[in-house]
Design an enzyme around this catalytic site. Sequence first.
Site, PDB file in Angstrom:
ATOM      1  N   ASP A 291      -6.709   1.279   0.981  1.00 52.25           N
ATOM      2  CA  ASP A 291      -6.761   1.608   2.408  1.00 52.25           C
ATOM      3  C   ASP A 291      -8.146   1.263   2.931  1.00 52.25           C
ATOM      4  O   ASP A 291      -8.927   0.580   2.258  1.00 52.25           O
ATOM      5  CB  ASP A 291      -6.397   3.084   2.632  1.00 52.25           C
ATOM      6  CG  ASP A 291      -7.497   4.039   2.194  1.00 52.25           C
ATOM      7  OD1 ASP A 291      -8.443   3.605   1.465  1.00 52.25           O
ATOM      8  OD2 ASP A 291      -7.443   5.218   2.573  1.00 52.25           O
TER       9      ASP A 291
ATOM     10  N   LYS B 223       0.829  -1.202   0.000  1.00 56.07           N
ATOM     11  CA  LYS B 223       0.000   0.000   0.000  1.00 56.07           C
ATOM     12  C   LYS B 223       0.868   1.258   0.000  1.00 56.07           C
ATOM     13  O   LYS B 223       0.659   2.184  -0.797  1.00 56.07           O
ATOM     14  CB  LYS B 223      -0.929   0.012   1.217  1.00 56.07           C
ATOM     15  CG  LYS B 223      -1.842   1.235   1.266  1.00 56.07           C
ATOM     16  CD  LYS B 223      -2.762   1.202   2.469  1.00 56.07           C
ATOM     17  CE  LYS B 223      -2.034   1.532   3.742  1.00 56.07           C
ATOM     18  NZ  LYS B 223      -2.953   1.705   4.901  1.00 56.07           N
TER      19      LYS B 223
END
Length: 242
Positions: free
Chosen positions: A150, A131
């Site tokens: 997220d 991420k």
Amino acid sequence: MTRAKRKETAAERATRARGIFSRLRREYPDAHCELDFQTPYELLVATILSAQCTDARVNLVTPAFFRRFPTPQSLAGADPAEVEDLIRSTGFFRNKTRSLIGMAQGLTDRHGGIVPREMDQLRELPGVGRKTANVVLGNAYGINEGVTVDTHVTRLARLLDLTRNTDPLRIETDLMALFPRKDWALLSHLLIWHGRRVCIARRPRCEHCVVNPLCPSATGPRLTRKGASATRSGDRRRGASP
């Protein structure tokens, strides 16, 4: 007897996904990463700090942090106690301090202080997962290697029935299959902005949502053209939710 709803085909889902993206892009023409940064190094630091913390809080902390540690080299030799004091308000400050100093040492020792442009090299750095690497690549370098997943992206992708998965990597794979590579970074921003402003976890404003007609999870009346216009002007006056 109520008739069972027909299952959406892959082609229908792809068409609906394009419609969702188009509506969100019109609604949020200025969607961007809301972490403040000037360099790839600054974005990498800010993204590590943003774990379990709002972007707004990180943006309050980073100016003083970058005045003290403007380069990876300066951070690599930092006193952990000083770093902890600077980032304490972002939470999990001890773990983040270890990640930040380790990341800076990795950049200094293996990359000459330059943040790499490759996913694998980024992920070798302490504190950097997929991420975080996607955030840096997509926003600092304009490289669409993947979709940043997220909590907002996870929640909205499932509510919009763009995925049935809960694992971030599988969600990312599903989204990458639905949207063109050139749109991957922007897709994350659009979903995050919408999740912060309208599709709020505890109080979703479905009646003001521009993707309401395309959302299987929507409740309340379908949005009218007048409602869409009012929402856009109202949200721009109010600004983002944390």
